[in-house]
Design a protein around this motif. Sequence first.
Motif, PDB file in Angstrom:
ATOM      1  N   VAL A 210       0.838  -1.201   0.000  1.00 59.24           N
ATOM      2  CA  VAL A 210       0.000   0.000   0.000  1.00 59.24           C
ATOM      3  C   VAL A 210       0.871   1.248   0.000  1.00 59.24           C
ATOM      4  CG1 VAL A 210      -1.720   1.301   1.300  1.00 59.24           C
ATOM      5  CG2 VAL A 210      -1.908  -1.188   1.135  1.00 59.24           C
ATOM      6  N   ALA A 211       1.942   1.248   0.822  1.00 54.27           N
ATOM      7  CA  ALA A 211       2.835   2.403   0.889  1.00 54.27           C
ATOM      8  C   ALA A 211       3.500   2.671  -0.458  1.00 54.27           C
ATOM      9  CB  ALA A 211       3.892   2.175   1.970  1.00 54.27           C
ATOM     10  N   ILE A 212       3.975   1.598  -1.119  1.00 50.72           N
ATOM     11  CA  ILE A 212       4.628   1.752  -2.421  1.00 50.72           C
ATOM     12  C   ILE A 212       3.648   2.276  -3.465  1.00 50.72           C
ATOM     13  CG2 ILE A 212       5.627   0.453  -4.345  1.00 50.72           C
ATOM     14  CD1 ILE A 212       7.595   1.085  -2.189  1.00 50.72           C
ATOM     15  N   LEU A 213       2.441   1.769  -3.422  1.00 48.45           N
ATOM     16  CA  LEU A 213       1.437   2.214  -4.386  1.00 48.45           C
ATOM     17  C   LEU A 213       1.132   3.695  -4.210  1.00 48.45           C
ATOM     18  CD1 LEU A 213      -0.926  -0.884  -4.303  1.00 48.45           C
ATOM     19  CD2 LEU A 213       0.535  -0.159  -6.193  1.00 48.45           C
ATOM     20  N   PHE A 214       1.036   4.143  -2.965  1.00 53.77           N
ATOM     21  CA  PHE A 214       0.823   5.566  -2.727  1.00 53.77           C
ATOM     22  C   PHE A 214       2.040   6.378  -3.187  1.00 53.77           C
ATOM     23  CE2 PHE A 214      -2.720   4.567   0.203  1.00 53.77           C
ATOM     24  CZ  PHE A 214      -3.621   5.516  -0.244  1.00 53.77           C
ATOM     25  N   ALA A 215       3.239   5.860  -2.917  1.00 49.15           N
ATOM     26  CA  ALA A 215       4.459   6.552  -3.344  1.00 49.15           C
ATOM     27  C   ALA A 215       4.499   6.690  -4.862  1.00 49.15           C
ATOM     28  CB  ALA A 215       5.686   5.793  -2.843  1.00 49.15           C
ATOM     29  N   VAL A 216       4.124   5.619  -5.555  1.00 46.61           N
ATOM     30  CA  VAL A 216       4.119   5.633  -7.016  1.00 46.61           C
ATOM     31  C   VAL A 216       3.088   6.620  -7.547  1.00 46.61           C
ATOM     32  CG1 VAL A 216       3.506   4.252  -9.031  1.00 46.61           C
ATOM     33  CG2 VAL A 216       5.055   3.319  -7.320  1.00 46.61           C
ATOM     34  N   LEU A 217       1.879   6.561  -6.981  1.00 49.63           N
ATOM     35  CA  LEU A 217       0.813   7.450  -7.440  1.00 49.63           C
ATOM     36  C   LEU A 217       1.159   8.914  -7.200  1.00 49.63           C
ATOM     37  CD1 LEU A 217      -2.344   5.477  -6.283  1.00 49.63           C
ATOM     38  CD2 LEU A 217      -1.684   5.967  -8.638  1.00 49.63           C
ATOM     39  N   LEU A 218       1.835   9.199  -6.099  1.00 55.29           N
ATOM     40  CA  LEU A 218       2.193  10.579  -5.790  1.00 55.29           C
ATOM     41  C   LEU A 218       3.395  11.057  -6.599  1.00 55.29           C
ATOM     42  CD1 LEU A 218       1.748  10.515  -1.898  1.00 55.29           C
ATOM     43  CD2 LEU A 218       0.189  11.460  -3.606  1.00 55.29           C
ATOM     44  N   THR A 219       4.142  10.129  -7.192  1.00 54.40           N
ATOM     45  CA  THR A 219       5.299  10.495  -8.008  1.00 54.40           C
ATOM     46  C   THR A 219       4.905  10.814  -9.444  1.00 54.40           C
ATOM     47  OG1 THR A 219       6.711   9.070  -6.650  1.00 54.40           O
ATOM     48  CG2 THR A 219       7.587   9.724  -8.775  1.00 54.40           C
ATOM     49  N   VAL A 220       3.865  10.169  -9.937  1.00 53.94           N
ATOM     50  CA  VAL A 220       3.454  10.354 -11.337  1.00 53.94           C
ATOM     51  C   VAL A 220       3.161  11.821 -11.669  1.00 53.94           C
ATOM     52  CG1 VAL A 220       1.713   9.768 -13.066  1.00 53.94           C
ATOM     53  CG2 VAL A 220       2.649   7.988 -11.591  1.00 53.94           C
ATOM     54  N   PRO A 221       2.403  12.565 -10.830  1.00 53.24           N
ATOM     55  CA  PRO A 221       2.170  13.980 -11.168  1.00 53.24           C
ATOM     56  C   PRO A 221       3.447  14.798 -11.234  1.00 53.24           C
ATOM     57  CG  PRO A 221       0.620  13.241  -9.486  1.00 53.24           C
ATOM     58  CD  PRO A 221       1.639  12.160  -9.635  1.00 53.24           C
ATOM     59  N   LEU A 222       4.447  14.438 -10.434  1.00 51.82           N
ATOM     60  CA  LEU A 222       5.720  15.161 -10.460  1.00 51.82           C
ATOM     61  C   LEU A 222       6.414  14.978 -11.802  1.00 51.82           C
ATOM     62  CD1 LEU A 222       7.605  16.810  -8.563  1.00 51.82           C
ATOM     63  CD2 LEU A 222       8.764  14.665  -8.047  1.00 51.82           C
ATOM     64  N   ILE A 223       6.310  13.789 -12.383  1.00 50.43           N
ATOM     65  CA  ILE A 223       6.899  13.533 -13.698  1.00 50.43           C
ATOM     66  C   ILE A 223       6.050  14.166 -14.791  1.00 50.43           C
ATOM     67  CG2 ILE A 223       7.662  11.719 -15.288  1.00 50.43           C
ATOM     68  CD1 ILE A 223       7.888   9.870 -12.883  1.00 50.43           C
ATOM     69  N   HIS A 224       4.745  14.227 -14.529  1.00 49.72           N
ATOM     70  CA  HIS A 224       3.841  14.798 -15.521  1.00 49.72           C
ATOM     71  C   HIS A 224       4.136  16.277 -15.778  1.00 49.72           C
ATOM     72  CE1 HIS A 224      -0.015  15.564 -17.598  1.00 49.72           C
ATOM     73  NE2 HIS A 224       0.000  16.704 -16.926  1.00 49.72           N
ATOM     74  N   PHE A 225       4.577  16.995 -14.744  1.00 48.78           N
ATOM     75  CA  PHE A 225       4.771  18.442 -14.867  1.00 48.78           C
ATOM     76  C   PHE A 225       5.740  18.805 -15.991  1.00 48.78           C
ATOM     77  CE2 PHE A 225       4.198  22.627 -13.034  1.00 48.78           C
ATOM     78  CZ  PHE A 225       5.339  23.308 -13.459  1.00 48.78           C
ATOM     79  N   PRO A 226       6.994  18.278 -16.004  1.00 46.17           N
ATOM     80  CA  PRO A 226       7.893  18.625 -17.117  1.00 46.17           C
ATOM     81  C   PRO A 226       7.424  18.071 -18.461  1.00 46.17           C
ATOM     82  CG  PRO A 226       8.921  16.997 -15.671  1.00 46.17           C
ATOM     83  CD  PRO A 226       7.691  17.484 -14.977  1.00 46.17           C
ATOM     84  N   ALA A 227       6.681  16.945 -18.451  1.00 39.72           N
ATOM     85  CA  ALA A 227       6.152  16.415 -19.712  1.00 39.72           C
ATOM     86  C   ALA A 227       5.155  17.397 -20.319  1.00 39.72           C
ATOM     87  CB  ALA A 227       5.498  15.061 -19.476  1.00 39.72           C
ATOM     88  N   ARG A 228       4.260  17.910 -19.483  1.00 40.71           N
ATOM     89  CA  ARG A 228       3.276  18.888 -19.973  1.00 40.71           C
ATOM     90  C   ARG A 228       3.973  20.166 -20.430  1.00 40.71           C
ATOM     91  NH1 ARG A 228      -0.245  19.857 -15.471  1.00 40.71           N
ATOM     92  NH2 ARG A 228       1.296  21.371 -14.804  1.00 40.71           N
ATOM     93  N   LYS A 229       4.998  20.585 -19.665  1.00 42.64           N
ATOM     94  CA  LYS A 229       5.739  21.795 -20.031  1.00 42.64           C
ATOM     95  C   LYS A 229       6.391  21.636 -21.394  1.00 42.64           C
ATOM     96  CE  LYS A 229       7.208  25.775 -18.124  1.00 42.64           C
ATOM     97  NZ  LYS A 229       6.315  26.766 -17.493  1.00 42.64           N
ATOM     98  N   ALA A 230       6.983  20.455 -21.645  1.00 44.96           N
ATOM     99  CA  ALA A 230       7.640  20.201 -22.928  1.00 44.96           C
ATOM    100  C   ALA A 230       6.635  20.196 -24.074  1.00 44.96           C
ATOM    101  CB  ALA A 230       8.396  18.875 -22.862  1.00 44.96           C
ATOM    102  N   VAL A 231       5.478  19.567 -23.864  1.00 47.61           N
ATOM    103  CA  VAL A 231       4.439  19.528 -24.902  1.00 47.61           C
ATOM    104  C   VAL A 231       3.948  20.930 -25.224  1.00 47.61           C
ATOM    105  CG1 VAL A 231       2.090  18.763 -25.409  1.00 47.61           C
ATOM    106  CG2 VAL A 231       3.722  17.170 -24.413  1.00 47.61           C
ATOM    107  N   LEU A 232       3.724  21.737 -24.181  1.00 50.67           N
ATOM    108  CA  LEU A 232       3.249  23.108 -24.396  1.00 50.67           C
ATOM    109  C   LEU A 232       4.281  23.936 -25.156  1.00 50.67           C
ATOM    110  CD1 LEU A 232       1.593  23.847 -20.922  1.00 50.67           C
ATOM    111  CD2 LEU A 232       0.425  23.551 -23.108  1.00 50.67           C
TER     112      LEU A 232
END
Length: 332
Positions: A210-232
């Motif tokens: 459960v802890a790892i799953l929460f850690a993973v889910l909370l990490t995805v938005p952090l990676i999403h930020f530069p991806a969205r910035k690059a696309v924009l």
Amino acid sequence: STKSVLLLFAAMSSYLLIVKSELPGAVAGFLSGDESGSWYLDGRLLLLITSVCIVFPLALLPKIGFLGYTSSLSFFFMVYFALVIMIKKWSIPCPLPLSSAIETPQVSNSTGDCKAKLFHLSRESAYAIPTMAFSFLCHTSVLPIYCELQSPSKSRMQNVTVTGIGLSFLIYFVSALFGYLTFYDKVDSELLQGYSRYLPHDTVIMTVKVAILFAVLLTVPLIHFPARKAVLMVFFSHLPVSWICHILVTLTLNTIVVLFAMYVPDIKNVFGVVGSTTSTCLLFVYPGLFYLKLSREDFLSPQKLGACALVIFGICVGLLSLVVIIFNWIDQ
């Protein structure tokens, strides 16, 4: 920018792949009786629900600084994971019990399997360096983090980088070392699956999941930020900044990543291919080329020779790993 987007896509997909494969087991661990076939044990459906309820709202945040709190929380979850891996090394006997090897007939009870090897080369080794390169690649987040530092400077950013990579290395090293010393040659590409097989109803392992799953889910938005910035920057730089564009790009990126994670069977393939291509380029080849281009030193200086060696090493490792991975696919 295109390589950065591809890399970030792969990173987000790999994290969501962990959610898809581990969340059903985590849910089943807290249930009594046979619940197979139930909707809440469907990995794809659970991935979709968690993405909509957790990942997408956090990915909509306008600044990466807001995600510092969630990142700290996921870091402590990973520390908990590493500590449990260390402790559980003494809970699983070696040789591994044959009675637990129903799903993996190749497991042996030979005492020779309990000897650690400093080096072990095989076809699977082709995934090792690309996976490590993939794990330590944080280049895409450097500029957004730098821009949101208080009084940004080179020394402050250097401290952030050294601290972040150092802590990540410590957790990775401890987890990998004790995971290997627990299963040896039978270690799974997804470490927690091995513990689920040999300690199926262990309460601590279930809490780690459960802890790892929460850690993973909370990490995805952090990676999403530069991806969205690059696309924009690549596709919509000519448009004025607006919330409508922000929401639509966020929704599109998340949709593509979730669909990709739903239908990719093995996380190892994602790490291997992306690690051997985009990761080696961004980690070894491009920094060396940029230094050779921008530096005014003599070509035979130690710094430029080191940059040349870095470029050659990155190209050789990337090509070799990719070729071996493709041959593995053909054989299978």
